[in-house]
Design a protein around this motif. Structure first.
Motif, short mmCIF file in Angstrom:
data_model
loop_
_atom_site.label_atom_id
_atom_site.label_comp_id
_atom_site.label_asym_id
_atom_site.label_seq_id
_atom_site.Cartn_x
_atom_site.Cartn_y
_atom_site.Cartn_z
N THR A 271 -5.18 15.04 -1.30
CA THR A 271 -5.31 14.15 -0.14
C THR A 271 -6.31 14.72 0.85
O THR A 271 -7.17 14.00 1.37
CB THR A 271 -3.94 13.96 0.54
N THR A 277 -4.54 8.81 -1.55
CA THR A 277 -3.26 8.47 -0.92
C THR A 277 -2.17 9.39 -1.45
O THR A 277 -2.10 9.66 -2.66
CB THR A 277 -2.91 7.00 -1.19
N HIS A 278 -1.31 9.85 -0.55
CA HIS A 278 -0.30 10.85 -0.93
C HIS A 278 0.52 10.41 -2.14
O HIS A 278 0.68 11.18 -3.10
CB HIS A 278 0.62 11.12 0.26
#
Length: 380
Positions: A271, A277-278
């Protein structure tokens, strides 16, 4: 073997359809008149903030909305929130939204009440002064932030995520209203759902796990495994949304008592350096970490398989990893680093950063630089 532990519930949890309608009466109990709702523009557009403000207004409570923060709240965002709270003389903070909203709310509270910079609170238990009361209202299914005393804030300069925790940073009340999760975009549903699943599985096997955290982890996984695909393919399925919301909350409660492991240590550098995106980063790494841990967490992986009806052919870790791969396949998220343009040349630097992540120390199997290199190569 029974491991000693301490457990002190830090918040009250209110669950039920349309429970947001109780916001006014709940907030009134804190005898406050000026409240900040920390939320993002997407949540404002759904009408949830307007509805929340209405319930507060009915109790003669004035609301102010702060939404100037990123998907991964930064130290600059928190500073802006503190200035906002001071300007409006805020007495209570409401985090309404996903993990970003709730993390930002906690971050603002740290600096508003205790001063200094966010870096001063990196770690746990560093707030010396009382903090304002807070209410957490998740609209995703989800990070479980409503059940945790940690705020994840990114350093604006280094982009590294800092876990800043303190018992005083817990939400006094968490309102779980499954009708709020129906409006979450599919992209958010996929990312946060995978994240919640990883919370249940990782917290189940960490070195800090105990009898109580294990009960949270196992039940969270049972709910999440049973409901994720149903919610994904039928977003308006109320039962699936309820199961996912409770599963995410139980996962948060497990983290609070157990912490996380190598999957999150691997995900955070992805990230930070590539903007992945996590939840997507978690999807890339979780199956590989499960296989890596298989021989060191066999009994617990067997429990996770049995509670969710997964057939174990030979190795529980491998069976569980295959189930996670099937779940990720249902989301149609990328399953390789190369799909994000990451090449073999990047792996050494990623491994260096993963090895420095706090959660790595809690993994059930020791994981060092060379092990992270191997895990990233398997995901390549």
């Amino acid at each position: 073997m029974w491991q000693p532990f301490e457990y002190a519930p830090k918040n009250k949890i209110i669950f039920g359809k349309n429970s947001l309608a109780r916001l006014g009466e709940i907030t009134e109990q804190f005898t406050v008149k000026r409240v900040a709702i920390v939320t993002d523009q997407g949540i404002i557009d759904t009408g949830h903030v307007e509805k929340a403000a209405y319930y507060l207004t009915q109790k003669n409570i004035t609301t102010y909305t702060f939404s100037d923060f990123a998907q991964n709240p930064t130290t600059e965002n928190v500073t802006a929130g503190v200035d906002f709270a001071k300007e409006h003389q805020i007495e209570l903070i409401i985090g309404l939204g996903g993990g970003s909203s709730m993390d930002c709310a906690k971050g603002v509270n740290f600096l508003l009440t205790n001063g200094g910079e966010m870096q001063d609170y990196w770690g746990y238990g560093k707030a010396k002064q009382k903090m304002l009361p807070m209410i957490g209202i998740p609209t995703t299914t989800g990070t479980g932030s409503e059940a945790q005393s940690y705020a994840l804030i990114s350093d604006s300069k280094t982009h590294r995520k800092m876990a800043c925790g303190d018992p005083k940073a817990s939400f006094r009340v968490a309102i779980l209203d499954p009708s709020l999760t129906v409006t979450q975009p599919t992209s958010v549903m996929k990312a946060t759902g995978i994240d919640a699943i990883s919370h249940a599985i990782e917290s189940a096997v960490t070195k800090r796990r105990n009898a109580l955290s294990a009960s949270f982890s196992l039940y969270a996984w049972k709910l999440l495994n049973a409901n994720f695909e149903s919610m994904l393919f039928s977003p308006e399925n109320e039962e699936a949304n309820m199961g996912m919301q409770m599963g995410a909350c139980y996962s948060g409660m497990a983290i609070e008592n157990s912490m996380l492991g190598a999957t999150h240590a691997c995900a955070n550098p992805l990230t930070k350096n590539y903007g992945i995106t996590h939840g997507h980063a978690i999807a890339l790494m979780l199956p590989h970490v499960i296989r890596y841990n298989a021989d060191h967490a066999q009994d617990i992986y067997e429990d996770l398989c049995r509670i969710s009806g997964i057939v174990i052919a030979s190795c529980a870790g491998k069976a569980l990893a295959r189930r996670i791969e099937k779940i990720v396949a249902a989301t149609e998220l990328p399953t390789t680093l190369s799909a994000y343009g990451i090449t073999a040349d990047a792996i050494n630097n990623l491994a260096v950063e993963a090895n420095e992540e706090w959660t790595a120390q809690f993994n059930p199997r020791i994981v060092k630089y060379n092990d992270f290199v191997s895990l990233y190569n398997k995901a390549l």
